[in-house]
Design a protein around this motif. Structure first.
Motif, mmCIF file in Angstrom:
data_model
loop_
_atom_site.group_PDB
_atom_site.id
_atom_site.type_symbol
_atom_site.label_atom_id
_atom_site.label_comp_id
_atom_site.label_asym_id
_atom_site.label_seq_id
_atom_site.Cartn_x
_atom_site.Cartn_y
_atom_site.Cartn_z
ATOM 1 N N UNK A 1 26.544 11.984 -18.582
ATOM 2 C CA UNK A 1 27.240 12.577 -17.446
ATOM 3 C C UNK A 1 26.650 13.955 -17.190
ATOM 4 N N UNK A 2 26.309 14.267 -15.981
ATOM 5 C CA UNK A 2 25.742 15.571 -15.660
ATOM 6 C C UNK A 2 26.836 16.624 -15.585
ATOM 7 N N UNK A 3 26.442 17.853 -15.833
ATOM 8 C CA UNK A 3 27.391 18.953 -15.839
ATOM 9 C C UNK A 3 26.784 20.142 -15.127
ATOM 10 N N UNK A 4 27.618 21.125 -14.826
ATOM 11 C CA UNK A 4 27.100 22.370 -14.287
ATOM 12 C C UNK A 4 27.702 23.515 -15.078
ATOM 13 N N UNK A 5 27.031 24.647 -15.089
ATOM 14 C CA UNK A 5 27.464 25.800 -15.874
ATOM 15 C C UNK A 5 28.529 26.583 -15.121
ATOM 16 N N UNK A 6 29.504 27.071 -15.880
ATOM 17 C CA UNK A 6 30.503 27.955 -15.292
ATOM 18 C C UNK A 6 30.112 29.394 -15.592
ATOM 19 N N UNK A 15 32.216 16.101 -11.125
ATOM 20 C CA UNK A 15 33.170 15.126 -10.586
ATOM 21 C C UNK A 15 32.595 14.280 -9.452
ATOM 22 N N UNK A 16 31.425 14.628 -8.951
ATOM 23 C CA UNK A 16 30.865 13.878 -7.821
ATOM 24 C C UNK A 16 30.688 12.389 -8.122
ATOM 25 N N UNK A 17 30.147 12.005 -9.286
ATOM 26 C CA UNK A 17 30.012 10.567 -9.561
ATOM 27 C C UNK A 17 31.364 9.854 -9.650
ATOM 28 N N UNK A 18 32.350 10.537 -10.173
ATOM 29 C CA UNK A 18 33.678 9.929 -10.305
ATOM 30 C C UNK A 18 34.278 9.696 -8.932
ATOM 31 N N UNK A 19 34.239 10.718 -8.088
ATOM 32 C CA UNK A 19 34.794 10.585 -6.742
ATOM 33 C C UNK A 19 33.954 9.639 -5.889
ATOM 34 N N UNK A 20 32.643 9.611 -6.145
ATOM 35 C CA UNK A 20 31.746 8.745 -5.388
ATOM 36 C C UNK A 20 31.962 7.264 -5.661
ATOM 37 N N UNK A 21 32.553 6.925 -6.792
ATOM 38 C CA UNK A 21 32.809 5.521 -7.137
ATOM 39 C C UNK A 21 34.133 4.994 -6.590
ATOM 40 N N UNK A 22 34.918 5.868 -5.962
ATOM 41 C CA UNK A 22 36.218 5.439 -5.439
ATOM 42 C C UNK A 22 36.058 4.776 -4.075
ATOM 43 N N UNK A 61 44.047 8.195 -10.694
ATOM 44 C CA UNK A 61 44.409 9.204 -11.696
ATOM 45 C C UNK A 61 43.165 9.906 -12.229
ATOM 46 N N UNK A 62 42.103 9.159 -12.493
ATOM 47 C CA UNK A 62 40.851 9.744 -12.964
ATOM 48 C C UNK A 62 40.282 10.710 -11.919
ATOM 49 N N UNK A 63 40.319 10.321 -10.656
ATOM 50 C CA UNK A 63 39.847 11.200 -9.593
ATOM 51 C C UNK A 63 40.688 12.464 -9.477
ATOM 52 N N UNK A 94 43.933 2.663 -21.124
ATOM 53 C CA UNK A 94 43.632 3.598 -20.048
ATOM 54 C C UNK A 94 43.074 4.944 -20.501
ATOM 55 N N UNK A 95 43.306 5.322 -21.739
ATOM 56 C CA UNK A 95 42.910 6.663 -22.177
ATOM 57 C C UNK A 95 41.424 6.906 -21.943
ATOM 58 N N UNK A 96 40.583 5.990 -22.380
ATOM 59 C CA UNK A 96 39.146 6.213 -22.208
ATOM 60 C C UNK A 96 38.711 6.076 -20.752
ATOM 61 N N UNK A 97 39.446 5.298 -19.971
ATOM 62 C CA UNK A 97 39.131 5.217 -18.536
ATOM 63 C C UNK A 97 39.383 6.552 -17.849
ATOM 64 N N UNK A 98 40.353 7.282 -18.334
ATOM 65 C CA UNK A 98 40.696 8.568 -17.738
ATOM 66 C C UNK A 98 39.834 9.705 -18.271
ATOM 67 N N UNK A 99 39.074 9.448 -19.307
ATOM 68 C CA UNK A 99 38.225 10.455 -19.927
ATOM 69 C C UNK A 99 37.043 10.759 -19.009
ATOM 70 N N UNK A 100 37.010 11.945 -18.460
ATOM 71 C CA UNK A 100 35.901 12.321 -17.577
ATOM 72 C C UNK A 100 34.883 13.179 -18.316
ATOM 73 N N UNK A 101 35.080 13.365 -19.611
ATOM 74 C CA UNK A 101 34.161 14.156 -20.423
ATOM 75 C C UNK A 101 33.294 13.227 -21.262
#
Length: 169
Positions: A1-6, A15-22, A61-63, A94-101
């Protein structure tokens, strides 16, 4: 999963891939709920999403979790997601489905009275996911709890009430 620096040199999940799959209706629901919870001047502190089986409530919920994490990332030091599920089997599913990390230790499924024992672990993680089910945390029919729960509550109260241990003569 790609990330960006804060700004604090930590990575926030992308979150783009997650939202893009909806699907369109799922994304519309995520955006509406997010707006109502975080952006509106008369924001709500709770929201219920309900629909037919199989239409993607878990994906919604994941989104929503994704958007909330991105929104809160630079505003708070720790993000705790509390997931209350009808039973332990569904929670495990569902726990791992909701895992966005990418973290494997993303979830903590426990009894609510044992949460104080896990606080030191929660302090280490930027994102925490805590899962409870009515059968393990909200069953008011049985007021005895487990031995570990009773011991934890004793020591929590001991510090507050300064119990005195009476020695036998």
């Amino acid at each position: 999963m790609s990330t960006f620096k804060t700004s604090r040199d930590q990575t926030c999940p992308d979150i783009k891939p997650i939202l893009g799959n909806l699907k369109d209706f799922q994304l519309a629901t995520v955006n509406y709920v997010f707006r109502r919870l975080y952006l509106d001047s008369d924001a709500s502190d709770r929201f219920l999403v309900a629909d037919e089986v199989g239409l993607g409530k878990t994906l919604i919920a994941q989104g929503l979790i994704s958007q909330a994490i991105k929104h809160l990332w630079d505003k708070v030091n720790r993000i705790d997601i509390v997931y209350i599920c009808s039973n332990a089997d569904i929670a495990r599913q569902n726990i791992q489905r909701l895992n966005i990390t990418d973290k494997k230790d993303f979830n903590l499924a426990s009894r609510i009275t044992l949460l104080p024992l896990e606080l030191h672990n929660l302090q280490k993680n930027r994102i925490n996911f805590i899962s409870f089910t009515p059968g393990t945390s909200f069953d008011l029919k049985s007021n005895l709890g487990t031995m570990e729960e009773r011991a934890t509550l004793y020591w929590l109260l001991h510090k507050i009430w300064i119990f005195k241990i009476e020695q036998a003569n």
